[in-house]
Design a protein around this motif. Structure first.
Motif, PDB file in Angstrom:
ATOM      1  N   GLU A   6      58.664  -1.305 -27.018  1.00 56.16           N
ATOM      2  CA  GLU A   6      57.797  -0.658 -26.026  1.00 56.16           C
ATOM      3  C   GLU A   6      57.740   0.848 -26.267  1.00 56.16           C
ATOM      4  O   GLU A   6      58.673   1.444 -26.814  1.00 56.16           O
ATOM      5  CB  GLU A   6      58.308  -0.880 -24.601  1.00 56.16           C
ATOM      6  CG  GLU A   6      58.456  -2.329 -24.187  1.00 56.16           C
ATOM      7  CD  GLU A   6      59.894  -2.751 -24.123  1.00 56.16           C
ATOM      8  OE1 GLU A   6      60.223  -3.659 -23.343  1.00 56.16           O
ATOM      9  OE2 GLU A   6      60.709  -2.163 -24.868  1.00 56.16           O
ATOM     10  N   SER A   7      56.666   1.451 -25.801  1.00 54.65           N
ATOM     11  CA  SER A   7      56.538   2.904 -25.820  1.00 54.65           C
ATOM     12  C   SER A   7      55.562   3.312 -24.730  1.00 54.65           C
ATOM     13  O   SER A   7      54.834   2.469 -24.191  1.00 54.65           O
ATOM     14  CB  SER A   7      56.054   3.389 -27.185  1.00 54.65           C
ATOM     15  OG  SER A   7      54.792   2.847 -27.496  1.00 54.65           O
ATOM     16  N   GLY A   8      55.564   4.605 -24.405  1.00 50.00           N
ATOM     17  CA  GLY A   8      54.577   5.129 -23.472  1.00 50.00           C
ATOM     18  C   GLY A   8      55.088   5.485 -22.094  1.00 50.00           C
ATOM     19  O   GLY A   8      54.328   5.981 -21.265  1.00 50.00           O
ATOM     20  N   GLY A   9      56.349   5.238 -21.822  1.00 50.53           N
ATOM     21  CA  GLY A   9      56.868   5.597 -20.508  1.00 50.53           C
ATOM     22  C   GLY A   9      56.986   7.102 -20.337  1.00 50.53           C
ATOM     23  O   GLY A   9      56.786   7.867 -21.280  1.00 50.53           O
ATOM     24  N   GLY A  10      57.297   7.532 -19.122  1.00 53.21           N
ATOM     25  CA  GLY A  10      57.456   8.951 -18.869  1.00 53.21           C
ATOM     26  C   GLY A  10      57.457   9.261 -17.393  1.00 53.21           C
ATOM     27  O   GLY A  10      57.613   8.350 -16.563  1.00 53.21           O
ATOM     28  N   VAL A  11      57.282  10.536 -17.087  1.00 52.89           N
ATOM     29  CA  VAL A  11      57.244  11.007 -15.702  1.00 52.89           C
ATOM     30  C   VAL A  11      55.815  11.401 -15.356  1.00 52.89           C
ATOM     31  O   VAL A  11      55.156  12.105 -16.135  1.00 52.89           O
ATOM     32  CB  VAL A  11      58.190  12.215 -15.496  1.00 52.89           C
ATOM     33  CG1 VAL A  11      58.137  12.669 -14.052  1.00 52.89           C
ATOM     34  CG2 VAL A  11      59.613  11.843 -15.898  1.00 52.89           C
ATOM     35  N   VAL A  12      55.336  10.950 -14.218  1.00 58.22           N
ATOM     36  CA  VAL A  12      53.966  11.234 -13.800  1.00 58.22           C
ATOM     37  C   VAL A  12      53.944  11.461 -12.294  1.00 58.22           C
ATOM     38  O   VAL A  12      54.783  10.900 -11.568  1.00 58.22           O
ATOM     39  CB  VAL A  12      53.034  10.084 -14.224  1.00 58.22           C
ATOM     40  CG1 VAL A  12      53.396   8.799 -13.510  1.00 58.22           C
ATOM     41  CG2 VAL A  12      51.572  10.438 -14.013  1.00 58.22           C
ATOM     42  N   GLN A  13      53.001  12.246 -11.832  1.00 58.13           N
ATOM     43  CA  GLN A  13      52.864  12.488 -10.400  1.00 58.13           C
ATOM     44  C   GLN A  13      52.152  11.317  -9.726  1.00 58.13           C
ATOM     45  O   GLN A  13      51.394  10.590 -10.381  1.00 58.13           O
ATOM     46  CB  GLN A  13      52.081  13.773 -10.165  1.00 58.13           C
ATOM     47  CG  GLN A  13      52.821  15.038 -10.592  1.00 58.13           C
ATOM     48  CD  GLN A  13      52.066  16.293 -10.206  1.00 58.13           C
ATOM     49  OE1 GLN A  13      50.873  16.269  -9.922  1.00 58.13           O
ATOM     50  NE2 GLN A  13      52.773  17.412 -10.197  1.00 58.13           N
ATOM     51  N   PRO A  14      52.386  11.129  -8.437  1.00 63.01           N
ATOM     52  CA  PRO A  14      51.647  10.077  -7.716  1.00 63.01           C
ATOM     53  C   PRO A  14      50.138  10.243  -7.902  1.00 63.01           C
ATOM     54  O   PRO A  14      49.623  11.372  -7.857  1.00 63.01           O
ATOM     55  CB  PRO A  14      52.061  10.314  -6.259  1.00 63.01           C
ATOM     56  CG  PRO A  14      53.413  10.932  -6.353  1.00 63.01           C
ATOM     57  CD  PRO A  14      53.365  11.808  -7.577  1.00 63.01           C
ATOM     58  N   ASN A  84      47.077   2.893 -13.516  1.00 67.53           N
ATOM     59  CA  ASN A  84      46.356   3.954 -12.804  1.00 67.53           C
ATOM     60  C   ASN A  84      46.824   4.012 -11.361  1.00 67.53           C
ATOM     61  O   ASN A  84      47.440   3.074 -10.848  1.00 67.53           O
ATOM     62  CB  ASN A  84      44.860   3.695 -12.865  1.00 67.53           C
ATOM     63  CG  ASN A  84      44.312   3.694 -14.277  1.00 67.53           C
ATOM     64  OD1 ASN A  84      44.800   4.404 -15.151  1.00 67.53           O
ATOM     65  ND2 ASN A  84      43.288   2.889 -14.501  1.00 67.53           N
ATOM     66  N   SER A  85      46.496   5.101 -10.703  1.00 61.76           N
ATOM     67  CA  SER A  85      46.839   5.285  -9.280  1.00 61.76           C
ATOM     68  C   SER A  85      48.311   4.971  -9.027  1.00 61.76           C
ATOM     69  O   SER A  85      48.650   4.241  -8.093  1.00 61.76           O
ATOM     70  CB  SER A  85      45.950   4.393  -8.408  1.00 61.76           C
ATOM     71  OG  SER A  85      44.582   4.689  -8.616  1.00 61.76           O
ATOM     72  N   LEU A  86      49.151   5.535  -9.850  1.00 62.40           N
ATOM     73  CA  LEU A  86      50.579   5.222  -9.762  1.00 62.40           C
ATOM     74  C   LEU A  86      51.190   5.731  -8.468  1.00 62.40           C
ATOM     75  O   LEU A  86      50.801   6.777  -7.940  1.00 62.40           O
ATOM     76  CB  LEU A  86      51.318   5.798 -10.965  1.00 62.40           C
ATOM     77  CG  LEU A  86      51.149   4.985 -12.252  1.00 62.40           C
ATOM     78  CD1 LEU A  86      51.485   5.820 -13.474  1.00 62.40           C
ATOM     79  CD2 LEU A  86      51.995   3.729 -12.199  1.00 62.40           C
ATOM     80  N   LYS A  87      52.161   4.953  -7.970  1.00 59.98           N
ATOM     81  CA  LYS A  87      52.854   5.259  -6.730  1.00 59.98           C
ATOM     82  C   LYS A  87      54.353   5.407  -7.007  1.00 59.98           C
ATOM     83  O   LYS A  87      54.860   4.841  -7.976  1.00 59.98           O
ATOM     84  CB  LYS A  87      52.647   4.124  -5.729  1.00 59.98           C
ATOM     85  CG  LYS A  87      51.210   3.738  -5.479  1.00 59.98           C
ATOM     86  CD  LYS A  87      51.139   2.498  -4.603  1.00 59.98           C
ATOM     87  CE  LYS A  87      49.714   2.068  -4.359  1.00 59.98           C
ATOM     88  NZ  LYS A  87      49.639   0.851  -3.515  1.00 59.98           N
ATOM     89  N   PRO A  88      55.067   6.111  -6.148  1.00 56.68           N
ATOM     90  CA  PRO A  88      56.523   6.175  -6.333  1.00 56.68           C
ATOM     91  C   PRO A  88      57.179   4.796  -6.403  1.00 56.68           C
ATOM     92  O   PRO A  88      58.167   4.613  -7.114  1.00 56.68           O
ATOM     93  CB  PRO A  88      56.987   6.963  -5.102  1.00 56.68           C
ATOM     94  CG  PRO A  88      55.827   7.857  -4.775  1.00 56.68           C
ATOM     95  CD  PRO A  88      54.607   7.022  -5.083  1.00 56.68           C
ATOM     96  N   VAL A 120      57.586   7.880 -11.192  1.00 57.52           N
ATOM     97  CA  VAL A 120      56.453   8.449 -10.468  1.00 57.52           C
ATOM     98  C   VAL A 120      57.023   9.332  -9.360  1.00 57.52           C
ATOM     99  O   VAL A 120      57.620   8.833  -8.405  1.00 57.52           O
ATOM    100  CB  VAL A 120      55.541   7.366  -9.884  1.00 57.52           C
ATOM    101  CG1 VAL A 120      54.319   8.009  -9.233  1.00 57.52           C
ATOM    102  CG2 VAL A 120      55.134   6.375 -10.957  1.00 57.52           C
ATOM    103  N   SER A 121      56.843  10.624  -9.512  1.00 57.09           N
ATOM    104  CA  SER A 121      57.455  11.558  -8.581  1.00 57.09           C
ATOM    105  C   SER A 121      56.697  12.872  -8.577  1.00 57.09           C
ATOM    106  O   SER A 121      56.179  13.310  -9.598  1.00 57.09           O
ATOM    107  CB  SER A 121      58.915  11.802  -8.973  1.00 57.09           C
ATOM    108  OG  SER A 121      59.496  12.799  -8.157  1.00 57.09           O
ATOM    109  N   SER A 122      56.655  13.487  -7.390  1.00 52.04           N
ATOM    110  CA  SER A 122      56.029  14.795  -7.285  1.00 52.04           C
ATOM    111  C   SER A 122      57.077  15.900  -7.464  1.00 52.04           C
ATOM    112  O   SER A 122      56.728  17.078  -7.442  1.00 52.04           O
ATOM    113  CB  SER A 122      55.328  14.942  -5.937  1.00 52.04           C
ATOM    114  OG  SER A 122      56.223  14.684  -4.880  1.00 52.04           O
TER     115      SER A 122
END
Length: 122
Positions: A6-14, A84-88, A120-122
């Motif tokens: 697998e690849s492509g993970g990471g940190v993203v905002q809500p 898309n539209s990721l949530k915590p 998924v975090s702000s």
């Protein structure tokens, strides 16, 4: 044996997006079941989405329907999960899985990737 990477993970905002990839190699099935599961800390591994390389047949968990899209590249033996539209609440380690049986239970899959973290975090 089937190897999954697998690849492509990471940190993203809500509200943001990520795309996960899973490359399959080794003894791959022409129309085997491929799936994504996820596991959050202290929780059981849960089904996210599944499809098949040749026939497609995408299916989603209710919690991700209309936000996530699973696709398969049969030639290169790669599956993708567009999120898309990721949530915590989507924060988890995401695992790619392959098997002949398939379905929504981890028991239907014989091969697993190492997992990729999605936060998924702000």
């Amino acid at each position: 044996q089937v190897q999954l990477v697998e690849s492509g993970g990471g940190v993203v905002q809500p509200g943001g997006s990520l795309r996960l990839s899973c490359a399959a190699s080794g003894r791959t099935f022409s129309n085997g079941a491929m799936a994504w599961f996820r596991q959050a800390p202290g929780k059981e591994r849960e089904f996210v989405a599944r499809c098949r390389f040749r026939t497609g047949d995408p299916y989603y968990a209710d919690s991700v329907k209309d936000r996530f899209t699973i696709t398969a590249d049969a030639h290169d033996k790669i599956i993708y999960l567009q999120m898309n539209s990721l949530k915590p609440a989507d924060t988890a380690v995401y695992y790619c899985a392959a098997g002949l049986v398939g379905g929504n239970s981890p028991s239907g899959y014989s091969y697993w990737g190492q997992g990729t973290q999605v936060t998924v975090s702000s």
